[in-house]
Each structure stands twice: as structure tokens, then as C-alpha cells.
Design a protein around this motif. Structure first.
Motif, PDB file in Angstrom:
ATOM      1  N   ASN A 132      12.447   9.971   6.732  1.00 10.84           N
ATOM      2  CA  ASN A 132      13.508   9.843   5.741  1.00 10.84           C
ATOM      3  C   ASN A 132      13.176   8.756   4.725  1.00 10.84           C
ATOM      4  N   LEU A 133      12.619   7.648   5.198  1.00  9.68           N
ATOM      5  CA  LEU A 133      12.211   6.577   4.289  1.00  9.68           C
ATOM      6  C   LEU A 133      11.131   7.057   3.325  1.00  9.68           C
ATOM      7  N   ARG A 134      10.130   7.758   3.862  1.00 14.33           N
ATOM      8  CA  ARG A 134       9.034   8.225   3.013  1.00 14.33           C
ATOM      9  C   ARG A 134       9.534   9.197   1.942  1.00 14.33           C
ATOM     10  N   LEU A 190       7.572   6.971  -0.899  1.00 16.31           N
ATOM     11  CA  LEU A 190       6.509   6.092  -0.430  1.00 16.31           C
ATOM     12  C   LEU A 190       5.232   6.883  -0.209  1.00 16.31           C
ATOM     13  N   GLY A 191       4.113   6.207  -0.404  1.00 15.07           N
ATOM     14  CA  GLY A 191       2.816   6.819  -0.151  1.00 15.07           C
ATOM     15  C   GLY A 191       2.041   6.009   0.870  1.00 15.07           C
ATOM     16  N   GLY A 192       0.792   6.418   1.145  1.00 12.17           N
ATOM     17  CA  GLY A 192      -0.021   5.687   2.095  1.00 12.17           C
ATOM     18  C   GLY A 192       0.458   5.861   3.525  1.00 12.17           C
ATOM     19  N   SER A 238       0.808  -1.213   0.000  1.00 15.28           N
ATOM     20  CA  SER A 238       0.000   0.000   0.000  1.00 15.28           C
ATOM     21  C   SER A 238       0.846   1.270   0.000  1.00 15.28           C
ATOM     22  N   THR A 239       2.138   1.134   0.286  1.00 10.81           N
ATOM     23  CA  THR A 239       3.030   2.295   0.321  1.00 10.81           C
ATOM     24  C   THR A 239       3.992   2.345  -0.864  1.00 10.81           C
ATOM     25  N   PHE A 240       3.920   1.367  -1.774  1.00 14.76           N
ATOM     26  CA  PHE A 240       4.907   1.261  -2.846  1.00 14.76           C
ATOM     27  C   PHE A 240       4.867   2.454  -3.806  1.00 14.76           C
TER      28      PHE A 240
END
Length: 246
Positions: free
Chosen positions: A222-224, A229-231, A170-172
Motif C-alpha cells: 500500500n505504501l509503494r 515509491l521505487g527501489g 533510494s525509494t523517493f
């Protein structure tokens, strides 16, 4: 020293060969090894060494507490055989869960995960990525937010307790699992994520990024940002489940 003497087939007289060898070795000078001399001056070293400070003194009550803590593992374990993976979720010993994971593994192409052994069992390749401590990130990391700090207080969790961010489909954001894993490895390689190590869970189609809770908000943002990334990303803590979302 090893001496190798080459001679012609018809020159097999051992006495002649010995004389030839002795004459050849006379040309090499014999050097006597010098006596050992320490690199430090002997007069500056005064023994015995004495510490500058006195050893700490503990009370009788503290000594009893230490004895109690040392005695607890003996009563709990009861055996010299100890399995350090017993409490880890990824090494879950549940039979049904193990059968479910094996069934899902069987559907995946063996060429991407490992090789088939002679007895037909699958040798799975686990992928890990581990970070190296970096001191210059301390100034960039802000204190924990009030919301997360209150959650830690309610759950009685220490700031250095390990947690994991779960990167799931869901975050891809229109990316593949492998694409995100390659970018994440580059971030960890350049020490952009403090106290982090990561593992790719192909059977779950997820990536787990482990970090100390103290740095989890910095790591999550930082990851987002860097991985696009979303979601919603969830922060998971063992035995407590999802405690925070970003």
C-alpha cells in the motif's frame, strides 16, 4: 447564592442597605429540591451478584510458573528506576552515535526543526503520526506469504511482533522527504494502514513506518502504491535487522 448590591455614595447606612437586600430577596421563590429517585427499579436488582461461570482453575505447576515470571523482573532490574527507552534504537545511549547525531543536527537549519533556547541548546521537534484501528480492512488483508512465514518460523517471531518499513532516499522516486511525509499522514489519517504509526527521521533522511508483522505485506504494498515509491523497501525488526524486502 451571591448577592451584589449597588448603592449611591451617600447611602452608606448598613441597616438600611440590609433592609433593602432583604426586601429584594423576598420576591424570589424558595423551591425545595425533590427527593432522589433512582432511574432503575429497585425490585429488579437482587444482590449479591453471581457470575454465570466458575472461575478458572490452574494447576500447581502453572502457579509456580507464574510466581517465577513475577520474580524475574525483580532480579533483572534490581532497582526501582527503570528506563523504558533503553532497548529502543532511536534512543540509543551509545556516546559516539549520540555525538554523530548531534553533529548532523547542528548542520540542519534550526527554523525547520525547532527553536534555539537561551543556553544555546537545540530543541528538536519530533514528528509522529498514529493510526486508529479500523475493522473493515480485515477482509482486504491476505495471509502472510510462504517466504515471510518461513522467515518468522526461523527467527521464532510472532505475527504481532512490531517491525518497521524504512522509506529512504533510494525509494523517493523524484520526491522530497516532506512530500512523502504529507502523503503518509493523509493515509494514516484515513485509516488506510492498519496498526501503523510513523515517525520522520530528518537527520537520517528517512521515514519509519511501524506496523505488526501480520499486516506488513499489506502495508508495504500500500505504501509503494499510494506514495509512488521505487527501489527496494526493507522491513527492519529490532535485534534481527532487515528480515524482508519488498
Amino acid at each position: 447564592m451571591e448577592v451584589v448590591l449597588h448603592y449611591r455614595p451617600w447611602q452608606k447606612d448598613p441597616t438600611v442597605l440590609q433592609k433593602i437586600t432583604e426586601e429584594a430577596l423576598k420576591e424570589f421563590p424558595v423551591r425545595k429540591l425533590p427527593s432522589f429517585r433512582p432511574w432503575f427499579p429497585s425490585h429488579s436488582c437482587k444482590l449479591p451478584f453471581k457470575p454465570k461461570r466458575r472461575p478458572p482453575v490452574i494447576s500447581a505447576e502453572e502457579a509456580e510458573q507464574v510466581k517465577h515470571h513475577l520474580a524475574v523482573p525483580e532480579t533483572v532490574c534490581g532497582s526501582l528506576i527503570y528506563d523504558c527507552t533503553a532497548v529502543l534504537l532511536e534512543f540509543n545511549s551509545d556516546i559516539q552515535a549520540g555525538q554523530r547525531i548531534q553533529a548532523e543536527y547542528g548542520k540542519i537549519n534550526s527554523s525547520s526543526l525547532g527553536k534555539q533556547s537561551e543556553n544555546g541548546s537545540m530543541k528538536l521537534r519530533r514528528s509522529w503520526s498514529v493510526s486508529v484501528p479500523r475493522s473493515d480492512l480485515k477482509d482486504k488483508i491476505l495471509p502472510l506469504s510462504r517466504e515471510l512465514q518461513s522467515i518468522l518460523d526461523n527467527l521464532k517471531l510472532h505475527a504481532f511482533y512490531r517491525a518497521r518499513w524504512i522509506i529512504e532516499p533510494s525509494t523517493f522516486n523524484n520526491q522530497t522527504l516532506e512530500d512523502i511525509w504529507v502523503k503518509l499522514n493523509q493515509m494514516i489519517k484515513h485509516n488506510e494502514l492498519p496498526s501503523c504509526n510513523a515517525t520522520i527521521q530528518r537527520h537520517e533522511n528517512q521515514i519509519w513506518v511501524f506496523c505488526d508483522i501480520l499486516y506488513c505485506e499489506y502495508v508495504g504494498s500500500n505504501l509503494r502504491k499510494k506514495l509512488n515509491l521505487g527501489g527496494i523497501m526493507n522491513l527492519f525488526v529490532h535485534r534481527h535487522g532487515v528480515i524482508y524486502s519488498l
